[in-house]
Design an enzyme around this catalytic site. Structure first.
Site, mmCIF file in Angstrom:
data_model
loop_
_atom_site.group_PDB
_atom_site.id
_atom_site.type_symbol
_atom_site.label_atom_id
_atom_site.label_comp_id
_atom_site.label_asym_id
_atom_site.label_seq_id
_atom_site.Cartn_x
_atom_site.Cartn_y
_atom_site.Cartn_z
ATOM 1 C CB THR A 240 -1.271 0.120 1.370
ATOM 2 O OG1 THR A 240 -0.746 -1.110 1.394
ATOM 3 C CG2 THR A 240 -2.092 0.598 0.824
ATOM 4 C CE LYS A 242 3.855 10.109 -0.733
ATOM 5 N NZ LYS A 242 5.533 10.118 -0.799
ATOM 6 C CD GLU A 243 3.256 8.409 -5.934
ATOM 7 O OE1 GLU A 243 2.892 9.911 -5.806
ATOM 8 O OE2 GLU A 243 3.449 7.461 -5.672
ATOM 9 C CB SER A 244 -0.110 2.217 -6.849
ATOM 10 O OG SER A 244 0.994 2.119 -5.994
ATOM 11 C CE LYS A 268 1.833 1.348 -9.496
ATOM 12 N NZ LYS A 268 3.196 1.328 -9.861
ATOM 13 C CG ASP A 384 10.478 6.594 -7.846
ATOM 14 O OD1 ASP A 384 11.802 6.894 -7.389
ATOM 15 O OD2 ASP A 384 9.158 5.912 -7.719
HETATM 16 P P1 ADP Z 1 4.748 2.351 -5.886
HETATM 17 O O1 ADP Z 1 4.334 3.426 -6.661
HETATM 18 O O2 ADP Z 1 3.332 1.912 -4.401
HETATM 19 O O3 ADP Z 1 5.478 2.357 -5.090
HETATM 20 P P2 ADP Z 1 4.817 0.012 -7.432
HETATM 21 O O4 ADP Z 1 4.697 -0.289 -8.422
HETATM 22 O O5 ADP Z 1 6.785 0.235 -6.449
HETATM 23 O O6 ADP Z 1 4.018 0.966 -6.671
HETATM 24 O O7 ADP Z 1 4.988 -1.451 -5.882
HETATM 25 C C1 ADP Z 1 5.390 -1.545 -4.868
HETATM 26 C C2 ADP Z 1 4.642 -2.734 -4.522
HETATM 27 O O8 ADP Z 1 4.572 -3.420 -4.566
HETATM 28 C C3 ADP Z 1 6.632 -2.872 -4.896
HETATM 29 O O9 ADP Z 1 7.552 -2.058 -3.865
HETATM 30 C C4 ADP Z 1 6.299 -4.603 -5.066
HETATM 31 O O10 ADP Z 1 6.764 -5.092 -3.761
HETATM 32 C C5 ADP Z 1 5.195 -4.700 -5.664
HETATM 33 N N1 ADP Z 1 5.132 -4.955 -6.224
HETATM 34 C C6 ADP Z 1 4.639 -4.643 -7.515
HETATM 35 N N2 ADP Z 1 4.310 -4.569 -8.655
HETATM 36 C C7 ADP Z 1 5.396 -6.148 -8.415
HETATM 37 C C8 ADP Z 1 4.999 -7.248 -9.431
HETATM 38 N N3 ADP Z 1 4.737 -7.162 -10.344
HETATM 39 N N4 ADP Z 1 5.493 -7.887 -8.966
HETATM 40 C C9 ADP Z 1 5.927 -8.394 -7.575
HETATM 41 N N5 ADP Z 1 5.325 -7.881 -6.671
HETATM 42 C C10 ADP Z 1 5.290 -5.964 -7.267
#
Ligand code: ADP
Ligand code: MN
Length: 495
Positions: A240, A242-244, A268, A384
């Site tokens: 969870t 801030k943005e997703s 996501k 990022d």
């Molecule tokens: P945010 O913008 O919230 O940082 P992320 O795309 O970085 O969004 O996703 C947040 C977290 O969710 C990641 O740090 C990772 O742990 C998990 N995550 C996101 N996409 C995947 C994926 N395709 N497979 C496994 N874990 C994922």
């Protein structure tokens, strides 16, 4: 004199005793019949069977009785159809609103049975009986208004069923209990405040579940994906931010657009609360790919654009062979992609794994390579990039979180790249990779530029000067005609 002539006054030769005995005989016979066929009399609800003690002299009464008989038959047919339609189905529909005779309209034993019939389904809260709009039932002295104490009392008791299941209402529902309006209203108030209280108590717990972490519209979107067979189950929330919010799901059997669902998916969900995105404006406002659209869109659509942007960027990376999640489907602000990890356990972020020095070095060179590919082949800057957005899986680094990634022509693109380089350099230098380039060397290696400043301040000044030069060029030649070739090659600044 009477015009119809004189009445025949000849007396019937019948003694009082005869009359008495005749009546007695009738009474006795009736008693006998009742004793012989008790169940017949009990079942005999129709006015024509029990007609002996019903006054049929009035046409109105006769009509009413016929109507009643019709209503009963109508309701019985309705019940049969109800049963036929519902069958053994767990979810049943009720025709109760179409019934002519409502359970509380009369006290007859038959109605008692009806009452039970329609209530056999414990999952269905019963509707309290309605008094017709006119506000009364019945005719003449039998009139019953909606304000009738007895009727209201019974209705109130029945309404207790609608209270939350955990609210104890005792056995009153099963009895002929009449609750006064005052008592009922007090009880209702209490039940509702109890419901709210327990909802508050459970709030924390429920927030952790997949269903409650998103708004109803998103929930419906996810539900539809499961329903369509794209997803098998949504198991829970991975992250969870801030943005997703990111969920894990098992892929379903149904293939979408000739794509086979991956066995495990990451979903996501871009948060639709707008505040979170304010500080991200600069990433998308100046990205020429979205510039034209940006001003015309409402905030909700801008958020969808984030999801769309992540999808496009991931696709570019996929095409270049960079390890990253594979896009499965995009629906509004919900992006479904392949899951990096196994058995619901997401691959660890680079910041969370302890790698051997050999793996660390391998990871570094892989990232250097990926950054170059991203820039040259995908025409993208991650923007990022850090140990937080790189996962370690299958003994290699996977890039994620590319919704904010921009093209090098972005007015601040090179600044973003420099920041990415600093994060990467610092991480690997701290991690003991002696071969790791410093941020300025890394920047030049990725961009193909040759900025010679040997300190950070000058280096950044040069980056900004280049960005300005690029902007001016775009201004002079129109934004579509940038100095970068459209085939995705990186910009050439030394002109
Ligand atoms: P945010 O913008 O919230 O940082 P992320 O795309 O970085 O969004 O996703 C947040 C977290 O969710 C990641 O740090 C990772 O742990 C998990 N995550 C996101 N996409 C995947 C994926 N395709 N497979 C496994 N874990 C994922
Ligand atoms: Mn992230």
């Amino acid at each position: 004199q009477c015009p119809w002539g004189a009445p025949n006054t000849t007396s019937i030769s019948c003694s009082l005793a005869d009359v008495m005995s005749e009546q007695l005989a009738k009474e006795l016979q009736l008693e006998e019949e009742n004793a012989a066929f008790p169940e017949v009399v009990a079942v005999a609800e129709g006015p024509f069977i029990t007609g002996e003690n019903t006054d049929t002299s009035s046409d109105l009464m006769l009509a009413q009785m016929l109507q009643m008989e019709f209503d009963r038959e109508y309701d019985a047919q309705l019940r049969r159809e109800e049963r036929k339609i519902n069958g053994d189905s767990k979810v049943s529909i009720s025709f109760e609103n179409y019934r002519k005779v409502h359970p509380y309209d009369s006290d007859s034993s038959e109605d008692e049975v009806d009452w039970q019939d329609t209530r056999h389904d414990p999952y269905r809260a019963d509707k309290p009986t309605t008094t017709p709009r006119k506000g009364f039932i019945g005719k003449g002295k039998d009139i019953t208004t909606k304000h009738d104490e007895v009727v209201c009392g019974r209705k109130n008791t029945a309404r207790m069923e609608n209270f939350a299941p955990e609210f104890q209402v005792g056995d009153g529902i099963g009895m002929d209990l009449k609750l006064s309006n005052q008592v009922f209203n007090a009880l209702k108030q209490h039940a509702y405040s109890e419901e709210r209280r327990s909802a508050r108590l459970h709030e924390k717990k429920e927030h952790s579940t997949a269903e409650k972490a998103v708004d109803p519209k998103t929930r419906l979107l996810l539900y539809k994906m499961v329903n369509a067979g794209m997803l098998e189950t949504i198991t829970g929330c991975i992250s969870t931010g801030k943005e997703s919010v990111v969920f894990h799901a098992y892929g379903g059997k149904s293939a979408t657009e000739d794509k086979v669902m991956p066995p495990e998916c990451a979903i996501k969900v871009f948060k639709t609360t707008l505040n979170e995105f304010k500080n991200r404006d600069k990433y998308i406002k100046d990205d020429y790919r979205f510039k034209d659209r940006f001003s015309k869109l409402n905030p909700r659509k801008i958020i969808r654009m984030w999801a769309e942007k992540e999808m496009h960027n991931l696709t570019r990376m996929q095409n270049a062979g960079i390890p990253c999640p594979q896009v499965v489907i995009l629906k509004k602000h919900v992006l479904v992609m392949s899951f990096i990890g196994q058995d619901q356990v997401p691959a660890p972020k680079l910041k969370d794994v302890t790698l051997s020095s050999e793996d660390m070095k391998k990871a570094y060179y892989q990232i250097l390579n990926m950054m170059q590919q991203l820039y040259k082949e995908c025409n993208l800057i991650h923007a990022d990039l850090s140990e937080y957005n790189m996962l370690w899986h299958d003994r290699k680094v996977w890039l994620i979180d590319v919704s904010q990634s921009v093209e090098p022509t972005h007015p601040h693109g090179l600044e973003f790249l420099f920041r990415d380089c600093r994060n990467v350099s610092q991480f690997f230098q701290k991690g003991g990779v002696v071969e790791a380039l410093n941020e300025r060397e890394l920047f030049n290696a990725v961009s193909g530029l040759n900025i010679t400043a040997d300190n950070e301040v000058d280096f950044q000044a040069e980056i900004e000067a280049l960005e300005k030069m690029n902007e001016d060029h775009v201004q002079n030649h129109g934004k579509k005609l940038s100095m970068f070739p459209s085939d995705g090659d990186p910009p050439i600044f030394d002109e």
